[in-house]
Write a protein that holds these residues in place. Structure first.
Motif, PDB file in Angstrom:
ATOM      1  N   ALA A 215       0.826  -1.210   0.000  1.00  0.00           N
ATOM      2  CA  ALA A 215       0.000   0.000   0.000  1.00  0.00           C
ATOM      3  C   ALA A 215       0.859   1.259   0.000  1.00  0.00           C
ATOM      4  O   ALA A 215       0.502   2.264  -0.624  1.00  0.00           O
ATOM      5  CB  ALA A 215      -0.928  -0.001   1.206  1.00  0.00           C
ATOM      6  N   ASP A 216       1.992   1.217   0.677  1.00  0.00           N
ATOM      7  CA  ASP A 216       2.904   2.359   0.707  1.00  0.00           C
ATOM      8  C   ASP A 216       3.447   2.647  -0.687  1.00  0.00           C
ATOM      9  O   ASP A 216       3.567   3.799  -1.098  1.00  0.00           O
ATOM     10  CB  ASP A 216       4.037   2.086   1.694  1.00  0.00           C
ATOM     11  CG  ASP A 216       4.834   3.327   2.020  1.00  0.00           C
ATOM     12  OD1 ASP A 216       4.225   4.405   2.145  1.00  0.00           O
ATOM     13  OD2 ASP A 216       6.067   3.215   2.164  1.00  0.00           O
TER      14      ASP A 216
ATOM     15  N   GLY B 188       2.252   6.146  -2.663  1.00  0.00           N
ATOM     16  CA  GLY B 188       3.301   7.161  -2.626  1.00  0.00           C
ATOM     17  C   GLY B 188       3.635   7.626  -1.225  1.00  0.00           C
ATOM     18  O   GLY B 188       4.075   8.745  -1.014  1.00  0.00           O
ATOM     19  N   GLY B 189       3.423   6.793  -0.237  1.00  0.00           N
ATOM     20  CA  GLY B 189       3.788   7.123   1.135  1.00  0.00           C
ATOM     21  C   GLY B 189       2.661   7.696   1.978  1.00  0.00           C
ATOM     22  O   GLY B 189       2.912   8.235   3.045  1.00  0.00           O
TER      23      GLY B 189
ATOM     24  N   ILE C   9       4.995   0.541  11.718  1.00  0.00           N
ATOM     25  CA  ILE C   9       5.637   0.956  10.472  1.00  0.00           C
ATOM     26  C   ILE C   9       5.333   2.419  10.186  1.00  0.00           C
ATOM     27  O   ILE C   9       6.210   3.171   9.739  1.00  0.00           O
ATOM     28  CB  ILE C   9       5.179   0.047   9.310  1.00  0.00           C
ATOM     29  CG1 ILE C   9       5.770  -1.350   9.481  1.00  0.00           C
ATOM     30  CG2 ILE C   9       5.585   0.636   7.960  1.00  0.00           C
ATOM     31  CD1 ILE C   9       5.212  -2.368   8.511  1.00  0.00           C
ATOM     32  N   ASP C  10       4.122   2.855  10.459  1.00  0.00           N
ATOM     33  CA  ASP C  10       3.761   4.251  10.221  1.00  0.00           C
ATOM     34  C   ASP C  10       4.588   5.191  11.088  1.00  0.00           C
ATOM     35  O   ASP C  10       5.047   6.232  10.617  1.00  0.00           O
ATOM     36  CB  ASP C  10       2.270   4.458  10.487  1.00  0.00           C
ATOM     37  CG  ASP C  10       1.860   5.872  10.191  1.00  0.00           C
ATOM     38  OD1 ASP C  10       2.046   6.309   9.034  1.00  0.00           O
ATOM     39  OD2 ASP C  10       1.358   6.549  11.103  1.00  0.00           O
TER      40      ASP C  10
ATOM     41  N   LYS D 263       8.929   9.376  10.842  1.00  0.00           N
ATOM     42  CA  LYS D 263      10.201   9.953  11.278  1.00  0.00           C
ATOM     43  C   LYS D 263      11.140  10.099  10.089  1.00  0.00           C
ATOM     44  O   LYS D 263      11.820  11.102   9.947  1.00  0.00           O
ATOM     45  CB  LYS D 263      10.846   9.083  12.358  1.00  0.00           C
ATOM     46  CG  LYS D 263      10.182   9.181  13.696  1.00  0.00           C
ATOM     47  CD  LYS D 263      10.904   8.350  14.726  1.00  0.00           C
ATOM     48  CE  LYS D 263      10.236   8.449  16.078  1.00  0.00           C
ATOM     49  NZ  LYS D 263      10.926   7.629  17.084  1.00  0.00           N
ATOM     50  N   LYS D 264      11.154   9.112   9.213  1.00  0.00           N
ATOM     51  CA  LYS D 264      12.006   9.160   8.029  1.00  0.00           C
ATOM     52  C   LYS D 264      11.573  10.287   7.100  1.00  0.00           C
ATOM     53  O   LYS D 264      12.398  11.061   6.622  1.00  0.00           O
ATOM     54  CB  LYS D 264      11.950   7.825   7.293  1.00  0.00           C
ATOM     55  CG  LYS D 264      12.734   7.800   6.013  1.00  0.00           C
ATOM     56  CD  LYS D 264      12.527   6.498   5.284  1.00  0.00           C
ATOM     57  CE  LYS D 264      13.157   6.561   3.907  1.00  0.00           C
ATOM     58  NZ  LYS D 264      12.835   5.391   3.117  1.00  0.00           N
ATOM     59  N   HIS D 265      10.262  10.406   6.852  1.00  0.00           N
ATOM     60  CA  HIS D 265       9.760  11.461   5.974  1.00  0.00           C
ATOM     61  C   HIS D 265      10.013  12.844   6.563  1.00  0.00           C
ATOM     62  O   HIS D 265      10.294  13.785   5.835  1.00  0.00           O
ATOM     63  CB  HIS D 265       8.270  11.271   5.698  1.00  0.00           C
ATOM     64  CG  HIS D 265       7.972  10.079   4.851  1.00  0.00           C
ATOM     65  ND1 HIS D 265       8.503   9.907   3.599  1.00  0.00           N
ATOM     66  CD2 HIS D 265       7.205   8.987   5.064  1.00  0.00           C
ATOM     67  CE1 HIS D 265       8.074   8.780   3.078  1.00  0.00           C
ATOM     68  NE2 HIS D 265       7.293   8.194   3.957  1.00  0.00           N
TER      69      HIS D 265
END
Length: 130
Positions: free
Chosen positions: A43-44, A48-49, A99-100, A105-107
Motif C-alpha cells: 500500500a505504501d 506514494g507514502g 511501520i507508520d 520519522k524518516k519522511h
C-alpha cells in the motif's frame, strides 16, 4: 527491505508472549503482523507514502489472511473462531501503526533536509548578485 526488518524485530518482541497466551493466538498474531507488514509495504508503494493507506493496507491484508485461515479451519475442522481472527487482525494493526511511526520519522527528516537544501540555494543566489 526495511519493512521486513521491522517485521522480524516485531516478531522477536512477541516471543515472550508465548508463556502468557495460548500458542494458537500468538501464532495468529504473528501471522497477522507478517501479512500486515507485506500489506503495508504494498500500500505504501501504491499510494506514494500516504500514511492512511499504509495502515489500511496492513489491516486489510491481515484481515484477509485471518479470514482465509478461519475459512480453511471451518472447512477442514468444522470450527470458526472469532478470537483467532481478532488476534490476526490485531497483529496487522500493531505492525501497521509501528511501520507508520518509523516511516513518519524518516519522511520528517527528508523534509527537513529538503528545506535546508532549498534555503542554501536561495542564499547562494543572493550572494552572487551582490
Amino acid at each position: 527491505m526495511k519493512t521486513v526488518v521491522i517485521g522480524i524485530i516485531f516478531f522477536l518482541c512477541t516471543l515472550p508472549l508465548f508463556g502468557q497466551l495460548e500458542q494458537d493466538k500468538v501464532k495468529h498474531f504473528t501471522a497477522g503482523a507478517l501479512s500486515g507488514a507485506i500489506g503495508a509495504d504494498i500500500a505504501d508503494g501504491f499510494s506514494g507514502g500516504n500514511r492512511y493507506w499504509r495502515i489500511a493496507g496492513a489491516v486489510t491484508s491481515s484481515l484477509l489472511a485471518g479470514l482465509a485461515k478461519e475459512a480453511y479451519d471451518d472447512y477442514k475442522y468444522k470450527g470458526w473462531d472469532n478470537r483467532d481472527l481478532a488476534a490476526t487482525v490485531l497483529g496487522g494493526v500493531s505492525i501497521g501503526i509501528t511501520i507508520d511511526i518509523f516511516s513518519e520519522k524518516k519522511h520528517r527528516k527528508e523534509k527537513e533536509m529538503m528545506v535546508e537544501i532549498i534555503e542554501e540555494n536561495m542564499t547562494f543566489g543572493k550572494r552572487d548578485m551582490d
